[in-house]
Design a protein around this motif. Sequence first.
Motif, mmCIF file in Angstrom:
data_model
loop_
_atom_site.group_PDB
_atom_site.id
_atom_site.type_symbol
_atom_site.label_atom_id
_atom_site.label_comp_id
_atom_site.label_asym_id
_atom_site.label_seq_id
_atom_site.Cartn_x
_atom_site.Cartn_y
_atom_site.Cartn_z
ATOM 1 N N GLU A 217 -7.736 -3.568 5.497
ATOM 2 C CA GLU A 217 -7.000 -4.810 5.684
ATOM 3 C C GLU A 217 -7.132 -5.318 7.117
ATOM 4 O O GLU A 217 -7.354 -6.524 7.347
ATOM 5 N N ARG B 107 -9.087 -8.809 -2.113
ATOM 6 C CA ARG B 107 -8.265 -9.281 -3.227
ATOM 7 C C ARG B 107 -8.126 -8.203 -4.303
ATOM 8 O O ARG B 107 -7.039 -8.032 -4.893
ATOM 9 N N ARG C 137 -8.140 -4.952 -3.811
ATOM 10 C CA ARG C 137 -7.196 -3.953 -3.294
ATOM 11 C C ARG C 137 -5.762 -4.467 -3.389
ATOM 12 O O ARG C 137 -4.838 -3.715 -3.729
ATOM 13 N N GLN C 138 -5.570 -5.752 -3.103
ATOM 14 C CA GLN C 138 -4.225 -6.320 -3.204
ATOM 15 C C GLN C 138 -3.718 -6.319 -4.641
ATOM 16 O O GLN C 138 -2.534 -6.051 -4.892
ATOM 17 N N ASN C 139 -4.596 -6.616 -5.567
ATOM 18 C CA ASN C 139 -4.191 -6.592 -6.978
ATOM 19 C C ASN C 139 -3.751 -5.196 -7.401
ATOM 20 O O ASN C 139 -2.820 -5.036 -8.203
ATOM 21 N N ASN D 276 -2.371 -3.049 -5.359
ATOM 22 C CA ASN D 276 -1.046 -2.875 -4.747
ATOM 23 C C ASN D 276 0.029 -3.626 -5.523
ATOM 24 O O ASN D 276 1.157 -3.138 -5.680
ATOM 25 N N ARG D 277 -0.293 -4.804 -6.008
ATOM 26 C CA ARG D 277 0.655 -5.586 -6.806
ATOM 27 C C ARG D 277 1.083 -4.796 -8.041
ATOM 28 O O ARG D 277 2.269 -4.741 -8.383
ATOM 29 N N TYR E 298 6.420 -5.954 -4.448
ATOM 30 C CA TYR E 298 5.329 -6.678 -3.803
ATOM 31 C C TYR E 298 5.710 -8.153 -3.657
ATOM 32 O O TYR E 298 6.208 -8.777 -4.590
ATOM 33 N N CYS F 39 -2.224 -9.508 4.814
ATOM 34 C CA CYS F 39 -0.822 -9.099 4.759
ATOM 35 C C CYS F 39 -0.703 -7.578 4.740
ATOM 36 O O CYS F 39 -1.702 -6.862 4.664
ATOM 37 N N ALA G 170 0.708 -3.940 3.015
ATOM 38 C CA ALA G 170 0.467 -3.394 1.682
ATOM 39 C C ALA G 170 1.442 -3.921 0.641
ATOM 40 O O ALA G 170 1.135 -3.957 -0.555
ATOM 41 N N GLY H 125 2.547 -7.054 0.611
ATOM 42 C CA GLY H 125 2.395 -8.493 0.492
ATOM 43 C C GLY H 125 3.123 -9.308 1.539
ATOM 44 O O GLY H 125 3.022 -10.539 1.551
#
Length: 362
Positions: free
Chosen positions: A157, A229, A231-233, A235-236, A243, A252, A254, A256
Amino acid sequence: EQSARKFLNDLEDGYTEQNISLKNYIMYWLDSHKKEDIKASTYENKMAQINKHILPYFQNVKLQDMAFKQQFYQAFIDQMADAGYSRSTIENSHWILHATMDLAVEEGKLKRNPAKTAKLKGKKRAKLDEWEFIPNEDVPLLLQAALADVKSGMAFEYYTFFYALFESGMRKGEACGLTWDDVDFENNVIDVNKAMDTQKLLFTSTKTAASIRKIEMPQRVMTELKKLRKRQNENRFALGEKYNREMNLVFCRADGNPFPKSTLFNVFRRMQKNSGVIAGNKPDGTEVYFSIHATRHTHTAFCIQSNLHHAAIQERLGHGSIEVTMNIYAHVTKQTKNSSPKLYEEATANIFENVQARGHFN
């Protein structure tokens, strides 16, 4: 605002110019003539400057008392320099008072502006080209240091954030304010239309109207953003309601939420320490570090080396006028006539070819 209202009320009550306090007139200038044209954070900075440096010195001085007080005003400038304040801090205070008294002259409340003849003092900041441009060969070292910072748990990130800064010339707040609907993967374009106040962690407007712009990005950057994106999904899904989906931030934490200013400062400082890439040393040997804004200056150097025309650089950086671009970066440029953004991607490919994240970040 109370001081500005008091000034207006005093006029309605028949007060003469001799009764107007300098304090109230400064606030009248700021609230009635500047507030609507500047960001909230800029307004707060000016208020802090006024309360910390200007009002304690002038206290109960009347506006009319400044009419023929060049020496009195010069003494204010001198005492700031003697107190060790930087040239930029002194210039900021001077600018506020200069603008205030210009208005007073315009409105017929002063015959002349005593600030016009003041001689500014204070230690000037080091020259831009000494500290603020990062050499081409050092940029990959910094980005690799970010990727290697696995203890942070946010290596990819942080790497992607600074990679995007180097490749776009965005200001820190602009990058922090990007949301995923600002990223056009089909056309490889980033839409800069807002910013993030990294102290209050709230969306805010861009620095100027000219800062609102679309930046064409190299494919290599968009590839990294797709990984981000993904990796963020993950985490979501893992964090569920914890999140922050509402902000929809590209860069952002981890969970969000926005990156705090201190976090980005510390990460960039750590990248420099771990890579050995620093701005230089003071005479006593103390290390001097690049500011995050140096990524913007460095991107400008990339653009110049790519033979982009000044007008194209101005548009890419979101400068309000070509003079800003010319004045800041003239010492590293040669005038050209080619304005194709594709030149940037081709000319900088060798700089970034070895820094893209691989392996477990794919």
